[in-house]
Structures are given as structure tokens and as C-alpha cells.
Design an enzyme around this catalytic site. Structure first.
Site, mmCIF file in Angstrom:
data_model
loop_
_atom_site.group_PDB
_atom_site.id
_atom_site.type_symbol
_atom_site.label_atom_id
_atom_site.label_comp_id
_atom_site.label_asym_id
_atom_site.label_seq_id
_atom_site.Cartn_x
_atom_site.Cartn_y
_atom_site.Cartn_z
ATOM 1 N N ASP A 203 41.006 37.660 40.179
ATOM 2 C CA ASP A 203 40.958 39.119 40.219
ATOM 3 C C ASP A 203 40.394 39.695 38.915
ATOM 4 O O ASP A 203 40.727 39.228 37.825
ATOM 5 C CB ASP A 203 42.387 39.642 40.447
ATOM 6 C CG ASP A 203 42.459 41.138 40.600
ATOM 7 O OD1 ASP A 203 42.081 41.638 41.673
ATOM 8 O OD2 ASP A 203 42.902 41.812 39.647
ATOM 9 N N GLU A 246 36.116 37.961 41.649
ATOM 10 C CA GLU A 246 36.063 39.365 42.025
ATOM 11 C C GLU A 246 35.442 40.115 40.850
ATOM 12 O O GLU A 246 36.114 40.413 39.862
ATOM 13 C CB GLU A 246 37.449 39.931 42.332
ATOM 14 C CG GLU A 246 37.366 41.339 42.905
ATOM 15 C CD GLU A 246 38.434 42.298 42.406
ATOM 16 O OE1 GLU A 246 38.668 43.321 43.075
ATOM 17 O OE2 GLU A 246 39.033 42.051 41.345
#
Length: 570
Positions: A203, A246
Site C-alpha cells: 500500500d 499500489e
């Protein structure tokens, strides 16, 4: 040299799910790991190759688990570490792999590291986070959650200082300039991979480091750490684990997260991630359909640089977050809001918080068209749980929770998700009669051969039978009719073993318009070749030197396998 199975992700179909939303096994109103294990047969039937699990770690759940309070455990609501090990064993026995979300840019403010960091300037954890007496540092760094945060700095009265955060103020950023932090993050990665996890979706990777005079994104120090992480992962696990980035950035920046390109074409000299999401493509798929014009799709993919041969894009229509419009111009963003989010409750931060079916007004034709395009683009498709049956959303729930409601399995109480009293569910089921569990559920669609679910299964099977979609090159055609998107996917003979299954040359035609369209294609280079429509295995007239004519119905599409005379490829 890659082991034969090390590039499995290039042809895989991924399935994203929050554990708490999938199936409640113990009846407490919250989905759990044992519930997911119970439903693995369904995912195997659907054709899923890899599960991507949203965070399941202990958390205050102020950001649906992306505020992690303990990196090395399972939240008791979801089960135990033993349940997680069993999930891995059961998934692997069905030929499925499992990726987990890993959030290492920040922690929850309830994490013991932060609590010790704020307790005293003399704490050994003080330097694990970014503290300052001046909230004006790093002024060029944008605020990402514009609806809830006015600054990237928040005052902490216990520490008597400001702490840095790129997301919510309850998610302080770790200080990656501290070598102890970098090692702690690596140790967390090794901990889960040692348990048998197949990899991570990492992330918010562009934001790890901060430097004065920059926007604190995509910094050289960030890439250096990620290269070190990749070296360690490859060395420990022999190239058998996958890292997915990401990085919500423009393609020219995202390609750097695959690694610095080496001297040889298609080779990463200092690898970072095996995969990365192609964020800018997603809104342009929606834009192209509403504008009835192929230009947004063609332009963004034309601007996308080549990536190393052993890497892959992750492609998606929707996911657990808002439909992000960060990688859009102001004009494009205003257009998307006007077309898809006229109710202010549909907007969040710089995006649109809606699921796939509601955003296209439950148009089966549009849902099929967009999936057909997605599944035939260069990359690995990612299906968001429930989108395979056209689940709805609830824009009246806070934050992004409206697209994270319980999975709808059947017409039983709570849609078959849980045996708990309805008021105990972690979130209410969709009540809109169009999308309610009585109207939209897996059991009903499983029994209907013409359902969206069975169509999605067919699409997944077709992609599996044709690795060209994960391995081949793409070339756009430019017919006069702008409403029709046409491209070739080609797999040169030199790029694959002779026994690679499926097509070696595919022509994709997609009508982006709500009305029927005719198109003429210059396929003179394929004169004598025969198009076979791949969904129905129907032969079309052979190509000649004259323009090839096609008629497509509203939001119609074709996948043609192009077979040369005698079946012999050059």
C-alpha cells in the site's frame, strides 16, 4: 533465469475481497477466515487464480484495517494465525495463491511503536515516526484525503510536537530514514512469507520518504529501499513470491516501480515490484464509454512506457477505494463527476465511491463491454468481490464503506452471509430493490446459465485458454469510426514455446456507443486469414485486401482469433 512457474502472475485472474465482508462462519455478524475457507470452492469454480485479501491484522478499524495496530497477528474478529495457515493450505490445494495487503507507509496511532514514540523525546522509538516543531515543513506535499484533512501535520499534545501523515491523522507515517524502521518492515514481510503467503499488495509505496523542496513522492530513497526489499525477498524465496505496488501515479512514474531498466531491452537491472496497478487507465475506461469515443483509452496506453518482460500491470474496473480521479486533468475530473457522481454523496476525496454496477446504472451491456476490454488489455485483471454478480452500493454509509457491504450469497436471512441477527452485522446489507440480496445473489445466478456470474466465469475461462492476453503485445487500429475501439494482440513465435495454448493473434473490437455501429478495418496485412469469434467459436468471412466490415450492436464486442492460411504462423 526465471523458473517456469515464476511468471504465473502474468496470466492470472485476481480476486480482491475483505475477509469481514465475504462469509461469516461463526455467526457473530463479521466475516472471518474460516468463512473464506468455506467458500474457496466457489472461487475455484469461478476460475480465480489468486486471492488478494484486504488487511486482516488487529486494528481500531478507523480506516477499515488500513490503520494497523499489530503487523504480526490476525484480528480476533477474523480468527487466528492457525486459521490463516489453514486458509493458505486450502487455497494452495485448489491451485490458488494468496496475496495480503501490507501497509508499511504508516501505522495506526494505537500501534505500540507510536505510543512509545509519543511518550518521551528520549524514547528509543521517538525516531520511528516523523516529528517536527514546524507544521510548515514539506509544503509541496499534497493532502491526499482532502475531504477530512487540511494538513499533513497533526499536533500531538503528549509528544508536544507535530507528527507527519500522508493519509488520515490517526495514521502517522513511519520514518524510513531510520534503519531500524526499514529492518522492522522487512522482518514483517519475511514473517508472513515464511508462513506460506504468496506475496503482498504493498500500500501507498510512493510516500515512504520525505525531503525538503520536493512533493515527497517517488523519491530516489524510496526506490532504493524497495530495491533492497526485492533483493531480500528474491534471495530468501527464490523468486517464488510476488510484490504488487499500489502507486497511484502517472505511467511514466509508475514504471520506475518495476525497477530501473537495464541495458538489455525489457530487463530490469534493479528490480522492485513484479506488478503495479495501472491507475490512470481505469477512469478512462469509464470516460470512453460515456463519451462514446476511444481516444481516452488509446491516449493513456500510448503514453504508457514499456515495462520489463518479467513484470505485469494489474488492471481493474473497481476496488475497495473510491474510483480515483487523481490521475486526471481538472477538465477530465469535472466531466467524470458530472457524468457519474451528480449526487454529492457519491464523491469522496478526489474520486467517486461507487461500485461497478450502479455507476453504469446496472447496464448489463456496459458491464460486459468494460470487462471484455479490461480482460483483453495488457495486464492481469482484478475482480472486486461481488462485481461478478453486479452487487450494488450504499452511498449513505460513511467513508468508502458503501462499497464494502456483505457478500450476497442467497435469499436466506442476511443474504446467506451470516446467521447473526441483522442488527449485529458489521454493516447493513443493500436494501435497494434493484440490488438487494433477494434480487442479486450468487445462488440465483449460479442456476441461471444466462446470468452475469456465468458470463464472467466464461470470460475468465476464455482468458485462461489464451495466454496471449497476459503475454502479447498490443497495437491499436485507427478506423474512421471513433466510437469503435479496435486493437490487435499478437504473440510472436519467438516469444513463446510452440506448445503455448490458445490464440497467437487476436483482434478485439468494442463498440463504446449505446447505438449500433458499423466499422471498416484495414486488415490487408492479414489477407487470407480467417477470423474466429472466440466466445462462440464461429468462423467469419476470410480477410481480403479490401476493407473488412463489421457491425456491432449497442456496447457490442468481438474477440476474433485470427488464423493464417493452413494454420502456419510466421
Amino acid at each position: 533465469m526465471n523458473a517456469p512457474d515464476s511468471l504465473w502472475f502474468k496470466n492470472a485472474v485476481f480476486y480482491e475481497l475483505p475477509v469481514r465482508a465475504f462469509y461469516d462462519w461463526n455467526g457473530d455478524g463479521i466475516g472471518d477466515l474460516r468463512g473464506l475457507i468455506d467458500k474457496l470452492d466457489y472461487l475455484q469454480w469461478l476460475g480465480v487464480d489468486c486471492l488478494w485479501l484486504l488487511p486482516f491484522y488487529p486494528s481500531p478499524l478507523r480506516d477499515d484495517g488500513y490503520d494497523i495496530a499489530d503487523f504480526r497477528s490476525v484480528d480476533p474478529d477474523y480468527g487466528t494465525l492457525e486459521d490463516f495457515r489453514e486458509l493458505l493450505d486450502e487455497a494452495h490445494s485448489r491451485g490458488m495463491r494468496v496475496l495480503a495487503d501490507l501497509v508499511f507507509n504508516h501505522t495506526s496511532d494505537q500501534h505500540p511503536w507510536f505510543q512509545q514514540s509519543r511518550s518521551s523525546p528520549a524514547s528509543p522509538f521517538r525516531d520511528w515516526y516523523v516529528w517536527s516543531d514546524d507544521p510548515r515543513r514539506f509544503p509541496d506535499a499534497r493532502v491526499i484525503f482532502t475531504d477530512s484533512e487540511v494538513s499533513n501535520w497533526t499536533w500531538d499534545p503528549a509528544a508536544n510536537a507535530y507528527f507527519w501523515h500522508r493519509f488520515y491523522s490517526h495514521q502517522p507515517d513511519l520514518n524510513f530514514d531510520n534503519s531500524a524502521v526499514r529492518q522492522a518492515v522487512m522482518d514483517v514481510v519475511f514473517y508472513w512469507l515464511d508462513l506460506g503467503l504468496d506475496g503482498f499488495r504493498c500500500d501507498a509505496v510512493p510516500y515512504l520518504f520525505e525531503r525538503d523542496g520536493t512533493n515527497c513522492e517517488n523519491l530516489p530513497e524510496t526506490h532504493a529501499f524497495l530495491q533492497a526489499l526485492r533483493r531480500e525477498v528474491d534471495a530468501r524465496y527464490g523468486g517464488a513470491r510476488v510484490l504488487l505496488a499500489e502507486a497511484n501515479q502517472w505511467p511514466s512514474d509508475v514504471v520506475r516501480y518495476f525497477g530501473q531498466t537495464g541495458a538489455a531491452p525489457g530487463v530490469a537491472a534493479a528490480p522492485e515490484f513484479h506488478m503495479a496497478f495501472h491507475f490512470p487507465l481505469m477512469p478512462r475506461l469509464f470516460m470512453a464509454v460515456r463519451q462514446e469515443a476511444r481516444r481516452p483509452i488509446v491516449d493513456i496506453l500510448t503514453q504508457t512506457p514499456a515495462i520489463p518482460d518479467n513484470c505485469q500491470w494489474g488492471l481493474f474496473l473497481r476496488n475497495h477505494d473510491e474510483l480515483t480521479l487523481e490521475m486526471c486533468t481538472d477538465e477530465e475530473r469535472d466531466y467524470m463527476y458530472y457524468e457519474y457522481a451528480r449526487d454529492p454523496r457519491m464523491k469522496l476525496n478526489i474520486g467517486i465511491r461507487r461500485r461497478l454496477a450502479p455507476i453504469v446504472e446496472n447496464s448489463r451491456r456496459e458491464i460486459e463491454l468494460m470487462n471484455v476490454v479490461l480482460f483483453s488489455m495488457p495486464g492481469a485483471p482484478i475482480v472486486y468481490y461481488g462485481d461478478e454478480i453486479g452487487m450494488g452500493d450504499n452511498i449513505y454509509l460513511s467513508d468508502r464503506n458503501g462499497v464494502r457491504t456483505p457478500m450476497q450469497w442467497n435469499v436466506d436471512r442476511n443474504g446467506g452471509f451470516s446467521k447473526a441477527p441483522p442488527e449485529r452485522l458489521y454493516a447493513p446489507l443493500i436494501q435497494n430493490p434493484i440490488y438487494s440480496f433477494q434480487a442479486v445473489n450468487i445462488e440465483r445466478q449460479f442456476q441461471d446459465p444466462n446470468s452475469l456470474l456465468n458470463w464472467m466465469r466464461t470470460l475468465i475461462q476464455l482468458r485462461h485458454r489464451n495466454p496471449i492476453f497476459g503475454l502479447g503485445a498490443i497495437a491499436f487500429l485507427a478506423p474512421a469510426n471513433e466510437r469503435v475501439l479496435v486493437y490487435l494482440r499478437r504473440l510472436p513465435k519467438s516469444a513463446a514455446p510452440a506448445d503455448l495454448p490458445g490464440a497467437r493473434c487476436v483482434l478485439v473490437a468494442a463498440n463504446l456507443s449505446r447505438s449500433s455501429q458499423a466499422v471498416e478495418l484495414d486488415l490487408s496485412n492479414f489477407a487470407g486469414w480467417t477470423p474466429h469469434e472466440m466466445f462462440g467459436e464461429v468462423a467469419f468471412p476470410a480477410v481480403t485486401t479490401t476493407p473488412y466490415q463489421l457491425t456491432l450492436g449497442p456496447y457490442g464486442y468481438f474477440w476474433f482469433r485470427l488464423d493464417p492460411p493452413g494454420g502456419q504462423f510466421e
